[in-house]
Design a protein around this motif. Structure first.
Motif, short mmCIF file in Angstrom:
data_model
loop_
_atom_site.label_atom_id
_atom_site.label_comp_id
_atom_site.label_asym_id
_atom_site.label_seq_id
_atom_site.Cartn_x
_atom_site.Cartn_y
_atom_site.Cartn_z
N ARG A 1 7.23 -1.14 56.39
CA ARG A 1 8.66 -1.10 56.71
C ARG A 1 9.40 -0.04 55.89
NH1 ARG A 1 10.42 -6.15 54.91
NH2 ARG A 1 11.22 -5.20 52.99
N GLU A 2 9.08 0.01 54.61
CA GLU A 2 9.84 0.87 53.70
C GLU A 2 9.33 2.31 53.64
OE1 GLU A 2 12.59 0.03 52.38
OE2 GLU A 2 12.58 -2.15 52.68
N PHE A 3 8.03 2.51 53.82
CA PHE A 3 7.44 3.83 53.62
C PHE A 3 6.82 4.43 54.87
CE2 PHE A 3 6.26 1.38 49.58
CZ PHE A 3 7.48 1.63 48.98
N GLY A 4 6.79 3.66 55.96
CA GLY A 4 6.03 4.09 57.14
C GLY A 4 6.51 5.36 57.80
N ASN A 5 7.78 5.70 57.63
CA ASN A 5 8.26 6.95 58.22
C ASN A 5 7.71 8.17 57.49
OD1 ASN A 5 9.79 5.67 60.20
ND2 ASN A 5 11.58 5.49 58.88
N SER A 6 7.22 7.97 56.27
CA SER A 6 6.65 9.08 55.48
C SER A 6 5.14 9.09 55.48
CB SER A 6 7.15 8.99 54.03
OG SER A 6 8.56 9.08 53.95
N VAL A 7 4.50 8.01 55.91
CA VAL A 7 3.06 7.86 55.78
C VAL A 7 2.41 7.67 57.15
CG1 VAL A 7 1.21 6.50 54.73
CG2 VAL A 7 3.38 6.79 53.50
N LYS A 8 1.43 8.50 57.43
CA LYS A 8 0.69 8.39 58.69
C LYS A 8 -0.74 7.90 58.49
CE LYS A 8 4.27 9.97 60.71
NZ LYS A 8 5.19 8.95 61.29
N LEU A 9 -1.23 7.92 57.28
CA LEU A 9 -2.59 7.50 56.98
C LEU A 9 -2.56 6.39 55.93
CD1 LEU A 9 -4.29 11.00 56.82
CD2 LEU A 9 -4.67 9.29 58.58
N TRP A 10 -2.99 5.20 56.32
CA TRP A 10 -3.01 4.03 55.43
C TRP A 10 -4.44 3.53 55.26
CZ3 TRP A 10 1.50 2.35 53.22
CH2 TRP A 10 2.71 2.70 53.83
N SER A 11 -4.87 3.36 54.02
CA SER A 11 -6.11 2.63 53.74
C SER A 11 -5.73 1.27 53.18
CB SER A 11 -6.97 3.38 52.71
OG SER A 11 -7.48 4.57 53.26
N THR A 12 -6.37 0.24 53.66
CA THR A 12 -5.99 -1.11 53.24
C THR A 12 -6.58 -1.47 51.88
OG1 THR A 12 -7.83 -1.98 54.56
CG2 THR A 12 -5.64 -1.98 55.58
N VAL A 13 -7.89 -1.60 51.80
CA VAL A 13 -8.55 -2.04 50.57
C VAL A 13 -9.50 -0.95 50.10
CG1 VAL A 13 -9.98 -3.82 49.48
CG2 VAL A 13 -8.41 -4.44 51.35
N LYS B 1 -0.43 -2.39 64.19
CA LYS B 1 -0.51 -2.04 65.62
C LYS B 1 0.55 -2.77 66.45
CE LYS B 1 -5.41 -0.88 65.35
NZ LYS B 1 -6.80 -1.30 65.62
N GLN B 2 0.84 -4.02 66.08
CA GLN B 2 1.79 -4.80 66.85
C GLN B 2 3.24 -4.47 66.53
OE1 GLN B 2 0.69 -8.88 66.04
NE2 GLN B 2 -0.91 -8.91 67.63
N LYS B 3 3.51 -4.07 65.28
CA LYS B 3 4.89 -3.97 64.83
C LYS B 3 5.35 -2.55 64.51
CE LYS B 3 7.94 -6.27 61.44
NZ LYS B 3 7.97 -7.28 60.34
N TYR B 4 4.42 -1.69 64.12
CA TYR B 4 4.85 -0.39 63.60
C TYR B 4 4.27 0.84 64.30
CZ TYR B 4 6.65 -3.13 59.69
OH TYR B 4 7.34 -4.04 58.93
N LYS B 5 3.10 0.73 64.87
CA LYS B 5 2.39 1.92 65.32
C LYS B 5 3.16 2.71 66.37
CE LYS B 5 -2.14 3.58 66.82
NZ LYS B 5 -2.37 4.39 65.61
N GLU B 6 3.80 2.03 67.29
CA GLU B 6 4.52 2.73 68.36
C GLU B 6 5.62 3.62 67.80
OE1 GLU B 6 7.01 1.78 72.49
OE2 GLU B 6 5.96 0.16 71.42
N LYS B 7 6.30 3.16 66.75
CA LYS B 7 7.40 3.93 66.17
C LYS B 7 6.92 4.94 65.14
CE LYS B 7 10.95 0.36 66.80
NZ LYS B 7 11.94 -0.53 66.11
N GLN B 8 5.93 4.54 64.33
CA GLN B 8 5.52 5.38 63.21
C GLN B 8 4.31 6.26 63.52
OE1 GLN B 8 5.02 2.72 59.85
NE2 GLN B 8 7.18 2.13 59.83
N ASN B 9 3.52 5.86 64.51
CA ASN B 9 2.39 6.67 64.99
C ASN B 9 1.39 7.00 63.88
OD1 ASN B 9 1.03 7.96 67.10
ND2 ASN B 9 1.88 9.96 66.53
N GLY B 10 1.12 6.01 63.03
CA GLY B 10 0.15 6.20 61.97
C GLY B 10 -1.19 5.55 62.28
N SER B 11 -2.09 5.58 61.30
CA SER B 11 -3.43 5.02 61.43
C SER B 11 -3.74 4.16 60.23
CB SER B 11 -4.48 6.14 61.54
OG SER B 11 -4.23 6.96 62.66
N VAL B 12 -4.54 3.13 60.45
CA VAL B 12 -4.94 2.21 59.39
C VAL B 12 -6.46 2.14 59.32
CG1 VAL B 12 -4.86 -0.17 58.56
CG2 VAL B 12 -2.84 0.83 59.63
N GLY B 13 -6.99 2.35 58.15
CA GLY B 13 -8.43 2.28 57.93
C GLY B 13 -8.77 1.52 56.67
N ILE B 14 -10.03 1.57 56.29
CA ILE B 14 -10.51 0.91 55.07
C ILE B 14 -11.44 1.90 54.37
CG2 ILE B 14 -12.56 -0.17 56.09
CD1 ILE B 14 -11.82 -2.70 54.43
#
Length: 492
Positions: free
Chosen positions: A174-186, A225-238
């Motif tokens: 919510r707070e950083f997603g407009n600046s971040v397109k690549l997220w690693s979880t763990v 994917k359900q809440k942010y991807k459509e607006k922020q267009n980022g990716s989530v990996g591990i």
């Protein structure tokens, strides 16, 4: 000075004889358009300011202040010097930078109110990166669980962590997603589960812990994917820790043990992500001690990663080990993991008392690893999120052995890309000398940090200048490195 230049020229000419199947000559333009080159650090190792502005302890704070941990903590004071550091990144020409968010700085109690000062720091840091044209690659969890959650329910060995981690990720998106397109979880769940819950080498049962990490990762990926991807267009990996492994001998036992070790390390994470379940070798050996996925959980975890982050440093030999009466992860693997010079040990004493830690230059191992991922796991998008070579922190700034390593391993990545690997980025570890978990006397930085100086002065090493020249499209021949009166060296 002339002697120093001649020394460098001699060393760089020696790269023609680098170990492994690497190209001797390449430039950045040989890589595909959009391929990311970066560097990295983690919050705990870089920020410092552990008791400032509302931050509360993590499990690593507790560990390093315990009898089992190292005798002191060093830091780069990045919390206060982030603008200076981003400027150095910009000057180097980095496309991207990998960092992590400190959970106990952003949400000090593990859940509940957000710390406004922590929030402001990360917004400022991310804004500084994007303002300089540097793509942030953010890791949500890099080993710094809030101690309060560890005390309350044992952290990763309790399924409560899934909801708490998802809520933490929700704040970050919510707070950083407009600046971040690549997220690693763990970060490296396989190493974290083994080291933290099986061997006692890391801060605070391995199979349960990793199972919960996978479920937490999948929960976070679904949320995005359900809440942010459509607006922020980022990716989530591990991100997965991955040695390459080869048989110690040509015996059938060692060959079988090598595949078993691959299943117990890389397959432990990758099989659930690709196939929705653990490898058969693990299920057969571990039995009921290995958690099982329900149908719903299997569907949730399978295909939950948009990309795979890889942490790779070296190649190990594997020898068959007889069945043990012990019921722990390494005994279950039934394999001895053998680097070039010593049998690997994960105890703090073994690493802490080492006089030298060295990785041989074995770039073919990284090529083989990427080929294995391509052939066995559907060739997913891959980012090499850590790769580097340690040297003694107090040794020379002329870290030619690190340059040799980087030169060879980047060539290996190029070879893999040319052979069809979907590798899309390379992040060197680490941008500067940091507090290192395994041996605080050995660091990986492109920049030397004087930890005795209250100002934590940063000084470029030869590797920083080599990487800068490469990133800016200049040839890495020795004549492009000369001495300068201000920093010791400069690129032309």
């Amino acid at each position: 000075m002339v002697g120093q230049v001649l020394f460098l020229i001699t060393i760089f000419m020696g790269f023609a004889f680098c170990s492994g199947r690497c190209s001797d000559v390449y430039t950045r333009s040989d890589f595909p358009k959009g391929f990311l080159f970066g560097s990295a650090f983690s919050a705990f190792q870089w920020e410092g300011a552990v008791d400032e502005d509302g931050r509360k302890p993590s499990i690593w704070d507790s560990f390093v202040n315990s009898d089992a941990g190292p005798p002191f903590v060093i830091d780069c004071d990045g919390y206060h010097k982030y603008k200076e550091d981003v400027r150095l990144m910009y000057d180097m020409g980095l496309d991207a930078f990998r960092l992590s968010i400190s959970w106990p700085r952003l949400i000090p109690s593990g859940r509940g109110p957000v710390n406004p000062k922590g929030l402001r720091f990360y917004k400022n840091l991310l804004n500084e990166l994007t303002r300089h044209g540097i793509e942030p690659h953010v890791t949500l969890y890099h080993n710094d669980l809030p101690q309060v959650l560890e005390d309350e329910y044992g952290g990763w060995i309790d399924r409560k962590i899934i909801d708490d981690f998802t809520a933490f990720a929700d704040v970050c998106f919510r707070e950083f997603g407009n600046s971040v397109k690549l997220w690693s979880t763990v970060n490296e769940p396989n190493m974290l589960a083994m080291g933290g819950y099986d061997l006692g080498a890391s801060a605070p049962k391995p199979y349960i812990a990793l199972h919960n990490m996978l479920l937490a990762h999948a929960s976070v990926a679904r949320l995005y994917k359900q809440k942010y991807k459509e607006k922020q267009n980022g990716s989530v990996g591990i991100t997965c820790f991955a040695h390459w492994m080869v048989p110690f001998t040509s015996s059938e036992e060692d060959n079988i043990a090598t595949q078993r070790a691959k299943d117990f390390s890389l397959g432990w994470v990758m099989h659930p992500l690709v196939f929705g379940d653990y490898p058969e070798a693990m299920k057969n050996i571990v039995g009921k001690r290995l958690p099982s996925f329900s149908k719903e959980e299997s569907d949730l975890v399978k295909d939950s990663s948009d990309f795979l982050g890889i942490i790779h440093y070296t190649t190990l030999c594997v020898a068959h080990k007889s069945k043990s009466r012990n019921k722990d992860y390494l005994s279950d693997m039934r394999a001895s993991l053998i680097p070039d010079r010593f049998i690997i040990s994960f105890s703090w004493t073994a690493f802490g008392n080492s006089t030298f830690i060295k990785f041989d230059v074995l770039p073919w191992g990284l090529e083989e690893l990427l080929e294995y991922i391509k052939q066995n796991y559907g060739n997913p998008p891959v980012y090499i999120l850590e790769n580097g070579r340690p040297t003694n922190h107090y040794s020379s700034l002329n870290d030619v052995e690190r340059v040799e390593y980087l030169h060879a391993y980047i060539a290996a990545v190029l070879n893999s890309v040319r052979n069809g690997s979907e590798t899309r980025g390379y992040f060197q570890w680490s941008f500067m000398d940091l507090y290192e978990f395994l041996s605080y006397n050995h660091t990986y930085g492109l920049y030397y940090v004087n930890f005795s100086d209250p100002e934590r002065k940063r000084s470029p090493k030869t590797s920083a200048l080599w990487y800068t020249a490469f990133l800016k499209g200049k040839t890495q021949e020795p004549m492009n490195l000369t001495l300068s009166s201000s920093s010791g060296f400069s690129t032309q």
